[in-house]
Design a protein around this motif. Structure first.
Motif, PDB file in Angstrom:
ATOM      1  N   UNK A   3       1.138  -1.183  -0.056  1.00  0.00           N
ATOM      2  CA  UNK A   3       0.094   0.421   0.040  1.00  0.00           C
ATOM      3  C   UNK A   3       0.999   1.164  -0.057  1.00  0.00           C
ATOM      4  N   UNK A   4       2.007   1.545   0.641  1.00  0.00           N
ATOM      5  CA  UNK A   4       2.662   3.294   0.522  1.00  0.00           C
ATOM      6  C   UNK A   4       4.007   2.643  -0.352  1.00  0.00           C
ATOM      7  N   UNK A   5       4.910   1.450  -0.961  1.00  0.00           N
ATOM      8  CA  UNK A   5       5.508   1.830  -1.805  1.00  0.00           C
ATOM      9  C   UNK A   5       5.573   1.035  -2.622  1.00  0.00           C
ATOM     10  N   UNK A   6       4.470   0.124  -3.254  1.00  0.00           N
ATOM     11  CA  UNK A   6       4.028  -0.562  -4.272  1.00  0.00           C
ATOM     12  C   UNK A   6       3.911  -2.530  -4.550  1.00  0.00           C
ATOM     13  N   UNK A   7       3.705  -2.419  -5.224  1.00  0.00           N
ATOM     14  CA  UNK A   7       3.437  -3.811  -5.831  1.00  0.00           C
ATOM     15  C   UNK A   7       5.526  -4.902  -6.094  1.00  0.00           C
ATOM     16  N   UNK A   8       5.715  -3.487  -6.307  1.00  0.00           N
ATOM     17  CA  UNK A   8       7.194  -4.410  -6.778  1.00  0.00           C
ATOM     18  C   UNK A   8       7.996  -4.539  -5.906  1.00  0.00           C
ATOM     19  N   UNK A   9       8.176  -3.456  -4.984  1.00  0.00           N
ATOM     20  CA  UNK A   9       8.757  -3.269  -3.585  1.00  0.00           C
ATOM     21  C   UNK A   9       8.565  -4.221  -2.589  1.00  0.00           C
ATOM     22  N   UNK A  10       7.240  -4.795  -2.404  1.00  0.00           N
ATOM     23  CA  UNK A  10       6.269  -5.314  -1.552  1.00  0.00           C
ATOM     24  C   UNK A  10       7.215  -7.036  -1.845  1.00  0.00           C
ATOM     25  N   UNK A  33      -5.901  -5.242  -5.242  1.00  0.00           N
ATOM     26  CA  UNK A  33      -5.963  -4.338  -4.386  1.00  0.00           C
ATOM     27  C   UNK A  33      -6.801  -3.653  -5.013  1.00  0.00           C
ATOM     28  N   UNK A  34      -6.320  -3.267  -6.990  1.00  0.00           N
ATOM     29  CA  UNK A  34      -7.052  -2.312  -7.379  1.00  0.00           C
ATOM     30  C   UNK A  34      -8.838  -2.213  -7.167  1.00  0.00           C
ATOM     31  N   UNK A  35      -9.712  -3.824  -6.522  1.00  0.00           N
ATOM     32  CA  UNK A  35     -10.694  -3.747  -6.462  1.00  0.00           C
ATOM     33  C   UNK A  35     -11.589  -3.313  -5.078  1.00  0.00           C
ATOM     34  N   UNK A  36     -10.218  -3.037  -4.240  1.00  0.00           N
ATOM     35  CA  UNK A  36     -10.645  -2.830  -2.709  1.00  0.00           C
ATOM     36  C   UNK A  36     -10.604  -1.281  -2.739  1.00  0.00           C
ATOM     37  N   UNK A  37     -10.536  -0.317  -1.373  1.00  0.00           N
ATOM     38  CA  UNK A  37     -10.277   0.480  -1.060  1.00  0.00           C
ATOM     39  C   UNK A  37      -9.359   0.168  -0.076  1.00  0.00           C
ATOM     40  N   UNK A  38      -8.438   1.740   1.129  1.00  0.00           N
ATOM     41  CA  UNK A  38      -7.702   1.027   1.623  1.00  0.00           C
ATOM     42  C   UNK A  38      -8.747   1.002   3.089  1.00  0.00           C
ATOM     43  N   UNK A  39      -9.676   0.782   3.537  1.00  0.00           N
ATOM     44  CA  UNK A  39     -10.307   0.243   4.075  1.00  0.00           C
ATOM     45  C   UNK A  39     -10.769  -0.849   4.173  1.00  0.00           C
ATOM     46  N   UNK A  40     -10.738  -1.536   3.049  1.00  0.00           N
ATOM     47  CA  UNK A  40     -11.299  -3.115   3.126  1.00  0.00           C
ATOM     48  C   UNK A  40      -9.775  -3.856   2.558  1.00  0.00           C
ATOM     49  N   UNK A  59      -7.662  -5.849   4.976  1.00  0.00           N
ATOM     50  CA  UNK A  59      -8.325  -7.190   5.163  1.00  0.00           C
ATOM     51  C   UNK A  59      -8.738  -8.522   4.522  1.00  0.00           C
ATOM     52  N   UNK A  60      -9.702  -8.093   3.418  1.00  0.00           N
ATOM     53  CA  UNK A  60     -10.489  -8.821   1.910  1.00  0.00           C
ATOM     54  C   UNK A  60      -9.559  -8.587   1.360  1.00  0.00           C
ATOM     55  N   UNK A  61      -8.349  -8.202   1.016  1.00  0.00           N
ATOM     56  CA  UNK A  61      -7.426  -8.636   0.484  1.00  0.00           C
ATOM     57  C   UNK A  61      -6.616  -9.311   1.552  1.00  0.00           C
ATOM     58  N   UNK A  62      -6.045  -9.127   2.309  1.00  0.00           N
ATOM     59  CA  UNK A  62      -4.918 -10.152   2.980  1.00  0.00           C
ATOM     60  C   UNK A  62      -5.617 -11.415   3.414  1.00  0.00           C
ATOM     61  N   UNK A  63      -7.246 -11.549   3.637  1.00  0.00           N
ATOM     62  CA  UNK A  63      -8.113 -13.110   3.626  1.00  0.00           C
ATOM     63  C   UNK A  63      -7.779 -13.913   2.424  1.00  0.00           C
ATOM     64  N   UNK A  64      -8.060 -12.956   1.305  1.00  0.00           N
ATOM     65  CA  UNK A  64      -7.333 -14.023   0.066  1.00  0.00           C
ATOM     66  C   UNK A  64      -6.319 -14.050  -0.580  1.00  0.00           C
ATOM     67  N   UNK A  65      -5.656 -13.298  -0.081  1.00  0.00           N
ATOM     68  CA  UNK A  65      -3.865 -13.540  -0.105  1.00  0.00           C
ATOM     69  C   UNK A  65      -3.372 -15.114   0.736  1.00  0.00           C
TER      70      UNK A  65
END
Length: 167
Positions: A49-56, A95-102, A104-110
């Motif tokens: 969320x802060x640096x980007x997908x490559x850095x992550x 990530x492009x499908x959700x906002x920062x408030x969610x 946890x959804x991205x994390x659960x799917x991951x």
């Protein structure tokens, strides 16, 4: 890449390594192989969320490689890498499908992606599809732990927002 970004990535890599190594020492009260909290994924989420997908992705791969090298678990590296990379791919796609408030959804799917990657390696290494019978338990555990790590990442990001607004 500028010095500030490189320094931030080095710091996040060190933090994720420390979390990974501490978590590796904590016994899990569930007798199912592959179940763990995955707290180091908080750093992956934060970085995404802060640096980007490559850095992550870079921080993730370095953490998995060095962490398993340090604990001497080379076979674990195969499982961790498959799970970690699939988790990262799923989170990058969501990530492009959700906002920062969610987050946890991205994390659960991951987390579910992580467990699918680990199960695929286990089936491949063992040569038996019967290991896939662990899937329901691992997927449920992934949803629970993914929710927890997503909430932690959300709390860290919210706290960082407050710090930036205050300065």
């Amino acid at each position: 890449m500028n010095i500030k970004k490189l320094t931030t990535m080095a710091m996040l890599t060190a933090i994720s390594m420390i979390v990974f190594l501490i978590e590796a020492q904590i016994p899990i009260p569930i007798a199912i192989p592959g179940v763990k909290l995955g707290v180091a994924n908080v750093i992956t989420l934060f970085t995404l969320w802060t640096l980007g997908w490559r850095e992550a992705g870079a921080i993730l791969v370095v953490r998995i490689f060095l962490g398993n090298l340090i604990v001497g678990n080379m076979m674990g590296m195969l499982y961790s890498m498959a799970g970690g990379v699939l988790c990262w791919v799923v989170m990058c796609l969501v990530k492009p499908l959700i906002d920062r408030r969610h987050i946890w959804v991205m994390s659960m799917l991951g987390a579910v992606g992580h467990n699918v990657g680990q199960l695929a390696v286990a089936v491949w290494v063992s040569g038996t599809a019967a290991i896939a019978l662990y899937a329901p338990v691992l997927l449920l555990a992934g949803l629970v732990t993914g929710f927890f790590t997503g909430q932690c990442a959300q709390a860290v990001l919210n706290h960082m927002d407050k710090i930036q607004k205050g300065s």
